[in-house]
Write a protein that holds these residues in place. Structure first.
Motif, PDB file in Angstrom:
ATOM      1  N   GLY A 118       0.784  -1.220   0.000  1.00 41.43           N
ATOM      2  CA  GLY A 118       0.000   0.000   0.000  1.00 41.43           C
ATOM      3  C   GLY A 118       0.818   1.273   0.000  1.00 41.43           C
ATOM      4  N   TRP A 119       2.142   1.159   0.014  1.00 43.22           N
ATOM      5  CA  TRP A 119       3.020   2.326   0.028  1.00 43.22           C
ATOM      6  C   TRP A 119       3.757   2.441  -1.306  1.00 43.22           C
ATOM      7  N   THR A 120       3.950   3.692  -1.767  1.00 44.48           N
ATOM      8  CA  THR A 120       4.888   3.919  -2.856  1.00 44.48           C
ATOM      9  C   THR A 120       6.293   3.961  -2.259  1.00 44.48           C
ATOM     10  N   GLY A 121       7.286   3.655  -3.092  1.00 44.07           N
ATOM     11  CA  GLY A 121       8.652   3.589  -2.590  1.00 44.07           C
ATOM     12  C   GLY A 121       9.147   4.899  -2.020  1.00 44.07           C
ATOM     13  N   LYS A 122       8.879   6.006  -2.714  1.00 45.33           N
ATOM     14  CA  LYS A 122       9.376   7.303  -2.244  1.00 45.33           C
ATOM     15  C   LYS A 122       8.771   7.661  -0.900  1.00 45.33           C
TER      16      LYS A 122
ATOM     17  N   PRO B 130       3.673  10.982   6.493  1.00 44.46           N
ATOM     18  CA  PRO B 130       3.139  10.731   5.148  1.00 44.46           C
ATOM     19  C   PRO B 130       2.149   9.570   5.087  1.00 44.46           C
ATOM     20  N   ASP B 131       1.804   9.002   6.239  1.00 40.88           N
ATOM     21  CA  ASP B 131       0.919   7.832   6.241  1.00 40.88           C
ATOM     22  C   ASP B 131      -0.405   8.100   5.537  1.00 40.88           C
ATOM     23  N   SER B 132      -0.921   9.325   5.695  1.00 39.75           N
ATOM     24  CA  SER B 132      -2.226   9.642   5.122  1.00 39.75           C
ATOM     25  C   SER B 132      -2.210   9.716   3.606  1.00 39.75           C
ATOM     26  N   ILE B 133      -1.025   9.752   2.986  1.00 40.85           N
ATOM     27  CA  ILE B 133      -0.938   9.815   1.519  1.00 40.85           C
ATOM     28  C   ILE B 133      -0.056   8.687   0.990  1.00 40.85           C
ATOM     29  N   ARG B 134       0.059   7.593   1.732  1.00 48.64           N
ATOM     30  CA  ARG B 134       1.061   6.567   1.456  1.00 48.64           C
ATOM     31  C   ARG B 134       0.974   5.944   0.076  1.00 48.64           C
ATOM     32  N   ASP B 135      -0.216   5.959  -0.565  1.00 47.73           N
ATOM     33  CA  ASP B 135      -0.354   5.319  -1.873  1.00 47.73           C
ATOM     34  C   ASP B 135      -0.416   6.324  -3.015  1.00 47.73           C
ATOM     35  N   ALA B 136      -0.095   7.588  -2.739  1.00 50.69           N
ATOM     36  CA  ALA B 136      -0.211   8.633  -3.760  1.00 50.69           C
ATOM     37  C   ALA B 136       0.927   8.526  -4.771  1.00 50.69           C
ATOM     38  N   VAL B 137       0.570   8.403  -6.044  1.00 47.99           N
ATOM     39  CA  VAL B 137       1.583   8.397  -7.104  1.00 47.99           C
ATOM     40  C   VAL B 137       2.091   9.804  -7.355  1.00 47.99           C
ATOM     41  N   ILE B 138       1.177  10.782  -7.381  1.00 47.41           N
ATOM     42  CA  ILE B 138       1.565  12.192  -7.511  1.00 47.41           C
ATOM     43  C   ILE B 138       1.624  12.752  -6.098  1.00 47.41           C
ATOM     44  N   ASP B 139       2.698  12.403  -5.394  1.00 46.56           N
ATOM     45  CA  ASP B 139       2.750  12.651  -3.956  1.00 46.56           C
ATOM     46  C   ASP B 139       2.870  14.120  -3.600  1.00 46.56           C
ATOM     47  N   ASP B 140       3.517  14.936  -4.456  1.00 46.94           N
ATOM     48  CA  ASP B 140       3.717  16.332  -4.079  1.00 46.94           C
ATOM     49  C   ASP B 140       2.405  17.115  -4.080  1.00 46.94           C
TER      50      ASP B 140
ATOM     51  N   ALA C 130       5.177   3.312 -13.556  1.00 40.02           N
ATOM     52  CA  ALA C 130       6.414   2.559 -13.347  1.00 40.02           C
ATOM     53  C   ALA C 130       7.576   3.523 -13.152  1.00 40.02           C
ATOM     54  N   TRP C 131       8.406   3.244 -12.143  1.00 36.08           N
ATOM     55  CA  TRP C 131       9.547   4.102 -11.889  1.00 36.08           C
ATOM     56  C   TRP C 131      10.644   3.298 -11.207  1.00 36.08           C
ATOM     57  N   LYS C 132      11.803   3.206 -11.862  1.00 32.87           N
ATOM     58  CA  LYS C 132      12.985   2.548 -11.317  1.00 32.87           C
ATOM     59  C   LYS C 132      12.668   1.151 -10.773  1.00 32.87           C
ATOM     60  N   GLY C 133      12.029   0.367 -11.623  1.00 31.09           N
ATOM     61  CA  GLY C 133      11.810  -1.034 -11.282  1.00 31.09           C
ATOM     62  C   GLY C 133      10.574  -1.325 -10.456  1.00 31.09           C
ATOM     63  N   ARG C 134       9.790  -0.303 -10.126  1.00 31.31           N
ATOM     64  CA  ARG C 134       8.560  -0.518  -9.360  1.00 31.31           C
ATOM     65  C   ARG C 134       7.381  -0.022 -10.172  1.00 31.31           C
ATOM     66  N   THR C 135       6.261  -0.742 -10.063  1.00 30.95           N
ATOM     67  CA  THR C 135       5.053  -0.359 -10.761  1.00 30.95           C
ATOM     68  C   THR C 135       3.925  -0.287  -9.746  1.00 30.95           C
ATOM     69  N   TYR C 136       3.126   0.808  -9.830  1.00 35.09           N
ATOM     70  CA  TYR C 136       2.029   1.010  -8.890  1.00 35.09           C
ATOM     71  C   TYR C 136       0.709   1.024  -9.630  1.00 35.09           C
ATOM     72  N   SER C 137      -0.288   0.443  -9.031  1.00 34.09           N
ATOM     73  CA  SER C 137      -1.623   0.391  -9.643  1.00 34.09           C
ATOM     74  C   SER C 137      -2.288   1.752  -9.512  1.00 34.09           C
TER      75      SER C 137
END
Length: 390
Positions: A122-126, A242-252, A383-390
Motif C-alpha cells: 500500500g506504500w509507494t517507494g518514495k 506521510p501515512d495519510s498519503i502513502r499510496d499517492a503516485v503524484i505525492d507532491d 512505473a519508476w525505477k523497477g517498481r510499478t504502482y496500480s
C-alpha cells in the motif's frame, strides 16, 4: 463559416479566459514570499533546528552534483541530513557516505544514511523512504537535545541547492507564518528535447495549479513541488503525514492538498537557487517522466481522459490549424498562446522562437497522456525505477 472556423472562435474564447481568469498562471514572478529574499535571508529569525530528508533510489550518478550543495548549506542554526537509501543497487548509500567524508573529517552538515527495506503493502517507494527519514530525523532530534526539529526539508536526490537555500526557506516560513514552503526546482534544459519539453512541463503545471490560487489561505487549489518542500514538523504530525498519503503516485500535489485541508498555510512558487541536475538524454526519458503519472493525474478515469484529449486539441491544436486555413480567430488564439509562453522561456533562458512551437509540444504531451492510459490498462502504469504502482 466552417466547423474549423467556429471551433477557432471557441479556442480564442478559451485563451482569453486562460489569459485573464486562470490566476495569471503564465507569469513567472511568484518567488519566495517575504523573508525569502537574498537580503532578508540574513535577518535573525531564531533559526530553528531543521532536518533534511533525502529519499534516494539508484542516484549514485547525480549525488556528486547535488549532495555537496546540501552539505555546504550556510545555515546559522542546527541542521542535519538524513539520506534514505531506498533499495539502491548502484551504491547510492556508499557514494553519499564518501561525499560526507565518512571516516575522515566531516564535510559540512552531519549526514547519516539509512535503509528502510522494501515498502510495506500500500506504500509507494518514495513515500516509504520519506516516512522512514522523517521518523529517524525526529528521533535523532529528541536524542540530541530533547526536541524534534521544527522543520523538515524534503528534497529529491537530484536537486542542487544554492548555499543560502535553506536559510531563505526557513526565513520565508517563519516571517510569513507558513506551514509548507515549496519551490518548483529549475529543471535542466540543455539538449534539444529538453528545450522543447521541459519549460512546457512547468508551464502546464502552473496552468493546472496556478501559484497565486495555491498561495491564497482561503483558496481551494493546493499543490507542492516534490523536489523542494520545507514542512513544519508539527503540521506533518497533525496531518498524519506521510501515512495519510502513502499510496499517492503524484505525492507532491497530494501533500500540498493534505496540509491545506488540515488547516496549514502553504506556498508554492518558482525556484531561485534550487535546480535539478538530472539529465534527460533524449525523448524517451522525458516521455517516461510525463507518462508515468499523467493518467494518475486524471484519476485513471477514461471519461476524464477523453475530456483532456478534447481540451488539449481545442486549446492547443486548433489555433495553428485554423490560422493556416485563414481564420483570424485561430491566428489570434495562436498569438495569445505564444505570448503566454514567452515568460516561461525567458525564465529558462531559452530562445523565444520556441514559443510558437508550443502546439507541437502540446501534441507530444497529448500522446504521452494517452500512452500513460494505455500502460495503465496493460498493468504497467506509474512505473519508476523497477517498481510499478496500480
Amino acid at each position: 463559416m466552417t466547423v474549423l472556423m467556429w471551433t477557432a472562435v471557441f479556442s480564442l474564447a478559451a485563451w482569453l479566459w486562460l489569459l485573464l481568469g486562470q490566476g495569471f498562471f503564465w507569469r513567472t514572478d511568484v518567488r519566495l514570499p517575504p523573508g525569502g529574499g537574498p537580503d532578508e535571508g540574513r535577518r535573525d529569525v531564531g533559526w530553528p533546528e531543521v532536518a533534511v530528508v533525502v529519499p534516494a533510489r539508484d542516484e549514485a550518478e547525480v549525488l556528486p552534483l547535488s549532495l555537496p550543495t546540501l552539505l555546504a548549506q550556510d545555515y546559522p542554526g542546527r541542521a542535519r541530513i538524513v539520506l534514505v537509501d531506498d533499495g539502491s543497487t548502484d551504491g547510492t548509500g556508499e557514494v553519499a557516505r564518501k561525499l560526507a567524508g565518512a571516516g575522515d573529517a566531516p564535510r559540512g552538515l552531519p549526514l547519516t544514511v539509512h535503509s528502510p527495506g522494501e515498502p510495506a503493502p500500500g506504500w509507494t517507494g518514495k513515500l516509504w523512504a520519506v516516512r522512514h527519514g522523517m521518523r529517524v530525523a525526529r528521533e535523532e532530534g529528541r536524542a540530541a537535545d530533547g526536541a524534534e526539529p521544527e522543520f523538515l526539508l524534503l528534497t529529491d536526490a537530484d536537486i542542487a541547492h544554492a548555499p543560502d537555500s535553506l536559510r531563505r526557506l526557513v526565513a520565508a516560513a517563519r516571517l510569513s507564518r507558513l506551514d509548507l514552503v515549496s519551490q518548483m526546482a529549475r529543471l535542466r534544459v540543455v539538449s534539444g528535447w529538453e528545450r522543447l519539453i521541459v519549460p512546457a512541463f512547468v508551464y502546464f503545471f502552473a496552468q493546472l495549479y496556478p501559484f497565486r490560487w495555491i498561495n491564497r489561505p482561503s483558496g481551494r487549489t493546493a499543490a507542492a513541488a516534490g523536489g523542494c518542500v520545507l514542512l513544519r514538523t508539527e503540521t506533518a504530525v497533525r496531518a498524519g503525514l506521510p501515512d495519510s498519503i502513502r499510496d499517492a503516485v503524484i505525492d507532491d500535489v497530494t501533500l500540498g492538498r493534505t496540509v491545506k485541508r488540515a488547516g496549514g498555510r502553504i506556498w508554492l512558487g518558482l525556484a531561485e537557487g534550487v535546480t535539478s541536475v538530472r539529465p534527460y538524454s533524449g525523448l524517451r526519458p522525458l516521455w517516461r517522466m510525463v507518462s508515468r503519472s499523467a493518467y494518475a493525474q486524471l484519476r485513471n478515469n477514461p471519461l476524464l481522459l477523453l475530456g483532456t484529449v478534447a481540451g488539449l486539441a481545442l486549446v492547443y491544436l486548433v489555433p495553428p490549424m485554423a490560422a493556416c486555413a485563414g481564420s483570424p480567430a485561430g491566428g489570434a488564439a495562436w498569438a495569445l498562446m505564444t505570448l503566454t509562453y514567452v515568460p516561461m522561456l525567458r525564465y529558462y533562458g531559452q530562445p523565444l522562437w520556441l514559443a510558437p512551437l508550443l502546439p507541437v509540444t502540446a501534441a507530444l504531451y497529448l500522446a504521452m497522456t494517452v500512452d500513460s492510459a494505455v500502460q495503465h490498462y496493460r498493468g504497467r502504469g506509474a512505473a519508476w525505477k523497477g517498481r510499478t504502482y496500480s
